[in-house]
Design a protein around this motif. Structure first.
Motif, PDB file in Angstrom:
ATOM      1  N   LYS A  13      29.376 -20.677  18.321  1.00  0.00           N
ATOM      2  CA  LYS A  13      28.010 -21.023  18.702  1.00  0.00           C
ATOM      3  C   LYS A  13      27.044 -20.529  17.640  1.00  0.00           C
ATOM      4  N   THR A  14      25.924 -21.198  17.499  1.00  0.00           N
ATOM      5  CA  THR A  14      24.890 -20.736  16.582  1.00  0.00           C
ATOM      6  C   THR A  14      24.255 -19.470  17.135  1.00  0.00           C
ATOM      7  N   GLU A  15      24.111 -18.461  16.282  1.00  0.00           N
ATOM      8  CA  GLU A  15      23.629 -17.160  16.706  1.00  0.00           C
ATOM      9  C   GLU A  15      22.336 -16.782  15.981  1.00  0.00           C
ATOM     10  N   ASN A  16      21.525 -15.969  16.651  1.00  0.00           N
ATOM     11  CA  ASN A  16      20.423 -15.285  16.003  1.00  0.00           C
ATOM     12  C   ASN A  16      20.918 -13.895  15.626  1.00  0.00           C
ATOM     13  N   PHE A  17      21.391 -13.762  14.397  1.00  0.00           N
ATOM     14  CA  PHE A  17      22.026 -12.525  13.965  1.00  0.00           C
ATOM     15  C   PHE A  17      20.960 -11.471  13.664  1.00  0.00           C
ATOM     16  N   ALA A  18      20.788 -10.545  14.589  1.00  0.00           N
ATOM     17  CA  ALA A  18      19.910  -9.400  14.403  1.00  0.00           C
ATOM     18  C   ALA A  18      20.789  -8.161  14.302  1.00  0.00           C
ATOM     19  N   ARG A  19      20.914  -7.636  13.115  1.00  0.00           N
ATOM     20  CA  ARG A  19      21.823  -6.519  12.873  1.00  0.00           C
ATOM     21  C   ARG A  19      21.208  -5.210  13.367  1.00  0.00           C
ATOM     22  N   SER A  44      28.635 -16.346  21.223  1.00  0.00           N
ATOM     23  CA  SER A  44      29.969 -16.822  20.871  1.00  0.00           C
ATOM     24  C   SER A  44      31.059 -15.995  21.546  1.00  0.00           C
ATOM     25  N   ASP A  45      32.190 -16.643  21.790  1.00  0.00           N
ATOM     26  CA  ASP A  45      33.375 -15.917  22.252  1.00  0.00           C
ATOM     27  C   ASP A  45      34.598 -16.272  21.405  1.00  0.00           C
ATOM     28  N   SER A  46      34.341 -16.853  20.226  1.00  0.00           N
ATOM     29  CA  SER A  46      35.423 -17.197  19.319  1.00  0.00           C
ATOM     30  C   SER A  46      34.891 -17.200  17.880  1.00  0.00           C
ATOM     31  N   ILE A  47      35.716 -16.673  16.967  1.00  0.00           N
ATOM     32  CA  ILE A  47      35.378 -16.644  15.546  1.00  0.00           C
ATOM     33  C   ILE A  47      36.599 -17.122  14.772  1.00  0.00           C
ATOM     34  N   THR A  48      36.367 -18.001  13.803  1.00  0.00           N
ATOM     35  CA  THR A  48      37.448 -18.473  12.938  1.00  0.00           C
ATOM     36  C   THR A  48      37.278 -17.883  11.552  1.00  0.00           C
ATOM     37  N   LEU A  49      38.323 -17.263  11.047  1.00  0.00           N
ATOM     38  CA  LEU A  49      38.366 -16.769   9.672  1.00  0.00           C
ATOM     39  C   LEU A  49      39.100 -17.802   8.835  1.00  0.00           C
ATOM     40  N   LYS A  50      38.387 -18.388   7.863  1.00  0.00           N
ATOM     41  CA  LYS A  50      39.001 -19.432   7.055  1.00  0.00           C
ATOM     42  C   LYS A  50      38.300 -19.534   5.708  1.00  0.00           C
ATOM     43  N   SER A  51      38.919 -20.274   4.804  1.00  0.00           N
ATOM     44  CA  SER A  51      38.338 -20.542   3.498  1.00  0.00           C
ATOM     45  C   SER A  51      38.160 -22.046   3.331  1.00  0.00           C
ATOM     46  N   HIS A  52      37.394 -22.430   2.320  1.00  0.00           N
ATOM     47  CA  HIS A  52      37.189 -23.852   2.051  1.00  0.00           C
ATOM     48  C   HIS A  52      38.454 -24.496   1.479  1.00  0.00           C
ATOM     49  N   SER A  53      39.245 -23.724   0.766  1.00  0.00           N
ATOM     50  CA  SER A  53      40.368 -24.324   0.041  1.00  0.00           C
ATOM     51  C   SER A  53      41.740 -23.923   0.581  1.00  0.00           C
ATOM     52  N   GLY A  54      41.813 -22.889   1.430  1.00  0.00           N
ATOM     53  CA  GLY A  54      43.114 -22.420   1.897  1.00  0.00           C
ATOM     54  C   GLY A  54      43.683 -23.267   3.021  1.00  0.00           C
TER      55      GLY A  54
END
Length: 289
Positions: free
Chosen positions: A164-170, A212-222
Motif C-alpha cells: 500500500k502507498t504509505e506516508n513514511f514519517a520516520r 501495509s501488511d506485505s513487503i516485497t524485496l526485489k531488484s529490477h534485474s534479478g
C-alpha cells in the motif's frame, strides 16, 4: 541446530534463541538469510522478547521495584526446548524460571512455531500467561535477508515495495537507542524504499501504524525476490549494519522507550497486557520466489 524441509525450502534453526539461521530455496540453492558475519553483525533473526528496543538506562519499574533489561530482552540469548518437531514444522518453548524472574517478574510460556508450506515459511509467536497477574510484554521479529540475493547484482539495485502507498514519517532514534518524542518533519508518500548503504548511517528506519501488511524485496534485474507478510504489527523497523550486505525487516508489537518515558513498564508504548490463562499470537511469513 534443527532442520525442517519440504520439496521447496529448507530452514535451519538454532536452539539458542530459537533463531532462524538459514532459509534455502532448494530449486536455486540460494540461502536468502544473512550469513551472520560478526564483522558487521553476528546474528541472523533474533527474537525480541519480553521487550522490543532499548529501555531508558536499561531500566524499568514495576510495582515499586526497578529491573534491568538489555536491548530487545533476554529470549534471544536463552536456550529453547523443542516441544514438537515434524519434517516441515518445529515448535520451540521457553518457560519463565528463577533466572528470568530476576529481571522480569512474570510467569510465561513463550513458543516459536516454524512451519513450511510450499515456498513459504511462517513464524508464529505464542505467548501464554501462566501466572496469576497481568503479563506485560512486547514481542517482535528481526530477520536479516541477504542483499543482493543473487551474485553479480549490487545492493543499490534492490528496493522494498510495500503493498500500500504509505506516508513514511520516520521516528528517529537517540544515540542511546530511544525513540524521540516527535517524528521527523519530512514525510515521504510512496510505496517503496530504495536500498542504499547510506540509508542506515543513522540507525534504523522506524515507522508507526503503517497500512501495509506485505513487503516485497526485489531488484529490477534479478530473477529472485521474497515477499514478507506481517499482519497485526503496529510498528515496523528497517535496518542494516553499516556497509553490510543485508536488510532487516522487523515487525514489532512494541517499541523502544521514548526519551521522555517515565520507565513504568505498564505505561510503556506498545506493551501488551495479557490476562492470566490467556494466549497472545502473532505471525510473520516469508515467501521465496
Amino acid at each position: 541446530m534443527i532442520t525442517i524441509q519440504n520439496q521447496y525450502l529448507k530452514a535451519t534453526i538454532n536452539h539458542k534463541g530459537a533463531e532462524l539461521v538459514s532459509l534455502i530455496q532448494l530449486s536455486s540453492n540460494i540461502d536468502f538469510m544473512w550469513e551472520g558475519d560478526a564483522t558487521f553483525w553476528g546474528k541472523h533473526s533474533p527474537v525480541l522478547f519480553p521487550i522490543v528496543g532499548s529501555l531508558k538506562d536499561n531500566t524499568y519499574f514495576y510495582e515499586g521495584k526497578s529491573y534491568q533489561l538489555g536491548r530487545h530482552g533476554f529470549a534471544r540469548d536463552r536456550e529453547f526446548a523443542i516441544e514438537t518437531h515434524t519434517e516441515g514444522s518445529v515448535t520451540f518453548l521457553l518457560v519463565s524460571d528463577e533466572n528470568t524472574k530476576t529481571v522480569y517478574p512474570f510467569d510465561f510460556e513463550f513458543r516459536l512455531k516454524y512451519t513450511l508450506q510450499e515456498n513459504q515459511l511462517e513464524l508464529q509467536y505464542i505467548v501464554d500467561n501462566s501466572g496469576d497477574k497481568l503479563l506485560w510484554f512486547s514481542v517482535g521479529g528481526h530477520p536479516a535477508f541477504k542483499v543482493p540475493i543473487e551474485e553479480g547484482l549490487a545492493y543499490e539495485e534492490y528496493r522494498l515495495v510495500f503493498n500500500k502507498t504509505e506516508n513514511f514519517a520516520r521516528w528517529p532514534l537517540s544515540p542511546e537507542g530511544l525513540i524521540m518524542d516527535e517524528p521527523e518533519s519530512t514525510v515521504i508518500t510512496s510505496n517503496e524504499i530504495a536500498l542504499t548503504k547510506e540509508l542506515f548511517q543513522q540507525d534504523a528506519l522506524v515507522y508507526k501504524n503503517l497500512q501495509s501488511d506485505s513487503i516485497t524485496l526485489k531488484s529490477h534485474s534479478g530473477q529472485h525476490r521474497l515477499e514478507f507478510g506481517f499482519k497485526g504489527y503496529p510498528f515496523l523497523g528497517i535496518w542494516a549494519a553499516k556497509n553490510a550486505n543485508f536488510v532487516c525487516i522487523e515487525p514489532w508489537c512494541g517499541i523502544a522507550d521514548h526519551v521522555s518515558h517515565n520507565q513504568d513498564i505498564t505505561q510503556k508504548e506498545g506493551m501488551i497486557a495479557l490476562n492470566p490463562s490467556e494466549t497472545f499470537t502473532r505471525a510473520w511469513s516469508v515467501k521465496l520466489a
